[in-house]
Design an enzyme around this catalytic site. Structure first.
Site, PDB file in Angstrom:
ATOM      1  N   TYR A   9       0.840  -1.207   0.000  1.00  0.00           N
ATOM      2  CA  TYR A   9       0.000   0.000   0.000  1.00  0.00           C
ATOM      3  C   TYR A   9       0.866   1.245   0.000  1.00  0.00           C
ATOM      4  CZ  TYR A   9      -5.020  -0.496   0.139  1.00  0.00           C
ATOM      5  OH  TYR A   9      -6.324  -0.683  -0.212  1.00  0.00           O
ATOM      6  N   GLU A  23      -0.603   4.825  -0.378  1.00  0.00           N
ATOM      7  CA  GLU A  23      -1.407   6.039  -0.590  1.00  0.00           C
ATOM      8  C   GLU A  23      -0.554   7.273  -0.444  1.00  0.00           C
ATOM      9  OE1 GLU A  23      -4.945   6.033   1.800  1.00  0.00           O
ATOM     10  OE2 GLU A  23      -5.738   4.293   0.737  1.00  0.00           O
ATOM     11  N   ASP A  37      -7.598  13.185 -24.921  1.00  0.00           N
ATOM     12  CA  ASP A  37      -7.640  11.781 -24.490  1.00  0.00           C
ATOM     13  C   ASP A  37      -6.928  10.991 -25.591  1.00  0.00           C
ATOM     14  OD1 ASP A  37      -8.223   9.136 -24.069  1.00  0.00           O
ATOM     15  OD2 ASP A  37     -10.318   9.460 -23.528  1.00  0.00           O
ATOM     16  N   THR A  91      -4.606   5.636 -21.500  1.00  0.00           N
ATOM     17  CA  THR A  91      -4.382   4.333 -20.902  1.00  0.00           C
ATOM     18  C   THR A  91      -2.954   3.931 -21.273  1.00  0.00           C
ATOM     19  OG1 THR A  91      -5.370   3.353 -22.868  1.00  0.00           O
ATOM     20  CG2 THR A  91      -6.769   3.522 -20.923  1.00  0.00           C
ATOM     21  N   LYS A 105      -2.791   0.104 -24.643  1.00  0.00           N
ATOM     22  CA  LYS A 105      -3.257  -0.006 -26.034  1.00  0.00           C
ATOM     23  C   LYS A 105      -2.019   0.045 -26.936  1.00  0.00           C
ATOM     24  CE  LYS A 105      -7.933   1.693 -25.118  1.00  0.00           C
ATOM     25  NZ  LYS A 105      -8.033   2.446 -23.861  1.00  0.00           N
ATOM     26  N   ARG A 129      -2.367  -3.012 -18.105  1.00  0.00           N
ATOM     27  CA  ARG A 129      -3.634  -2.304 -17.983  1.00  0.00           C
ATOM     28  C   ARG A 129      -3.448  -1.187 -16.969  1.00  0.00           C
ATOM     29  NH1 ARG A 129      -7.691  -5.290 -20.833  1.00  0.00           N
ATOM     30  NH2 ARG A 129      -8.984  -3.518 -20.276  1.00  0.00           N
TER      31      ARG A 129
HETATM   32  N1  DSN Z   1     -12.691   0.253 -24.292  1.00  0.00           N
HETATM   33  C1  DSN Z   1     -11.726   0.957 -25.084  1.00  0.00           C
HETATM   34  C2  DSN Z   1     -11.871   0.666 -26.534  1.00  0.00           C
HETATM   35  O1  DSN Z   1     -12.028  -0.498 -26.867  1.00  0.00           O
HETATM   36  O2  DSN Z   1     -11.798   1.553 -27.353  1.00  0.00           O
HETATM   37  C3  DSN Z   1     -11.713   2.394 -24.811  1.00  0.00           C
HETATM   38  O3  DSN Z   1     -11.411   2.583 -23.477  1.00  0.00           O
END
Ligand code: DSN
Length: 430
Positions: free
Chosen positions: A58, A60, A207, A233, A236, A242
């Site tokens: 932990y 925080e 974003d 994120t 990707k 993740r």
């Molecule tokens: N769920 C994602 C996507 O597949 O585009 C976006 O966060």
């Protein structure tokens, strides 16, 4: 050993049921062609960090300002992740604690639009035109706390129409303008969005979740110089674990940090932070630039083949990692097409296309992308095969034997290109 101590069993012995499901998923990911554009294969190093004992801790707070002791090794890990993020993307500040993209987006809105601020309006891309739920869709918690209006894309070109967006912004007077998408196959012109934001006195939020790896690899313009804050994120195109991340200008650093913790989250997931740091190091290597360029070249080859096969490619092609196309010209809805593709070992998702006459749960389109296959080392010639397989699967949606034949061909090819993160022994073909 006392009875309360757990014996040091490997997963296979400790929980054969879960072990078996994981093994089956490993085989599935190995042999199927993963075409979901928001997915990728993280490296062995990223997976090791993500599965490490850091999950037990932990922390925080932020480095050097924690609410728990024992942070001697966690602080340098988080500092490394932050400094690598800042160096890779050229931002003033990085917060690497968001659990994923959705909490990161909510944190940005909370940071930039403090409670009691007179203007709580946000203008963002609508979901049907390729936005995200957290861009203020009515089912998303983001729309409970802030007031949203949505822009779309041009009805003919299906690209951004900046004069229409500017007119809407002048009329709506948002405090925040969001530029970012999940199903837009063209360059996002962050400079044009910044001009509109400046004209109406709004802050620009980008974003870049889908394209972060392309930005890191120089295959897409960066939003960082133009935006007050950038959310992303990490799993990707960036090919990390993740997770989520926020980058911002110094002026917003304190507000962003407070919004993430203690505003929305508790302890950061330190195992993820370490894995993000590893991914950022990988993304700073010259090989990652080649990867990002190949992702785009592959997507272009895939789009060309799909169009040649008679599918209606939205905007007529792609500049990034994804291709959105209507499956209706081949006599299938997007859902029917995606289900047939899945049976043929081609994993994608059904998706609305702009101005879709079909409902969201059975839309006209399918969205595919090349980040995962490019990570396996596949090139443009392979993408042409993939495009032909997709068209064959859609045409053969009611022909189980044809879908099984395609699946065999897909598995043959994938068997020759082990994904990153899959050490031998490789799984047996399912
Ligand atoms: N769920 C994602 C996507 O597949 O585009 C976006 O966060």
């Amino acid at each position: 050993m006392t009875t309360s101590m757990l014996p040091p069993l490997a997963l296979d012995d400790a929980d054969p049921e879960i072990a078996d499901l994981v093994a089956q998923e490993r085989a599935r990911q190995f042999y199927c062609a993963k075409l979901i554009p928001s997915e990728n294969y993280a490296s062995q190093a990223v997976l090791e960090a993500a599965g490490s004992v850091l999950a037990n801790k932990y922390s925080e707070g932020y480095p050097r300002k924690r609410y728990y002791e024992g942070q001697q090794l966690i602080d340098p890990i988080e500092e490394l992740a932050m400094s690598r993020a800042k160096a890779l993307f050229g931002s003033d500040h990085a917060n690497v604690q968001p659990y994923s993209g959705s909490p990161a987006n909510l944190a940005v809105y909370c940071a930039l639009l403090p409670q009691g601020a007179p203007n709580q309006r946000i203008l963002a891309l609508g979901l049907p035109a390729g936005g995200h739920l957290t861009h203020g869709h009515k089912v998303s918690a983001t729309s409970r706390f802030f007031e949203f209006a949505h822009y779309g894309v041009d009805p003919v070109t299906h690209r951004f129409d900046f004069s229409a967006i500017a007119a809407q912004a002048r009329d709506y007077r948002p405090a925040v303008l969001v530029a970012g998408c999940t199903a837009y196959p063209r360059i996002v012109e962050f400079d044009r969005f910044a001009e509109i934001a400046a004209e109406v006195g709004a802050l620009l939020v980008a974003d870049m979740a889908h394209i972060a790896g392309l930005v890191a690899g120089g295959a897409h313009p960066s939003p960082v110089p133009f935006a007050a804050a950038v959310s992303t994120t990490t799993h990707k195109t960036l090919r990390g674990p993740r997770g989520g991340m926020l980058l911002c200008k110094s002026a917003y650093a304190q507000a962003i940090d407070k919004a993430v913790f203690p505003g929305l989250q508790g302890g950061p997931h330190n195992h993820t932070t370490a894995a993000v740091a590893v991914a950022l190091k990988e993304a700073a290597q010259p090989a990652f630039r080649a990867y990002a360029a190949q992702v785009v070249a592959n997507a272009r080859a895939l789009a060309d083949t799909l169009a040649t096969e008679g599918l209606a490619v939205v905007t007529g092609g792609t500049d990034n990692h994804l291709v959105l196309f209507s499956t209706m010209p081949l006599g299938a809805t997007g859902k029917q097409a995606a289900k047939a593709m899945d049976l043929a070992g081609l994993e994608a998702n059904f998706n609305s296309i702009p101005f879709d006459p079909q409902p969201p749960m059975n839309p006209s389109g399918v969205r595919v992308g090349t980040p995962s296959l490019t990570s396996r080392g596949l090139g443009e010639a392979h993408m042409r095969d993939v495009g032909r397989w997709i068209a064959r699967a859609i045409r053969g949606k009611d022909d189980p034997a044809e879908l099984a034949r395609i699946r065999g061909e897909v598995f043959d090819l994938m068997g020759h290109y082990p994904p990153p993160g899959f050490a031998p022994p490789y799984p047996a073909r399912p």
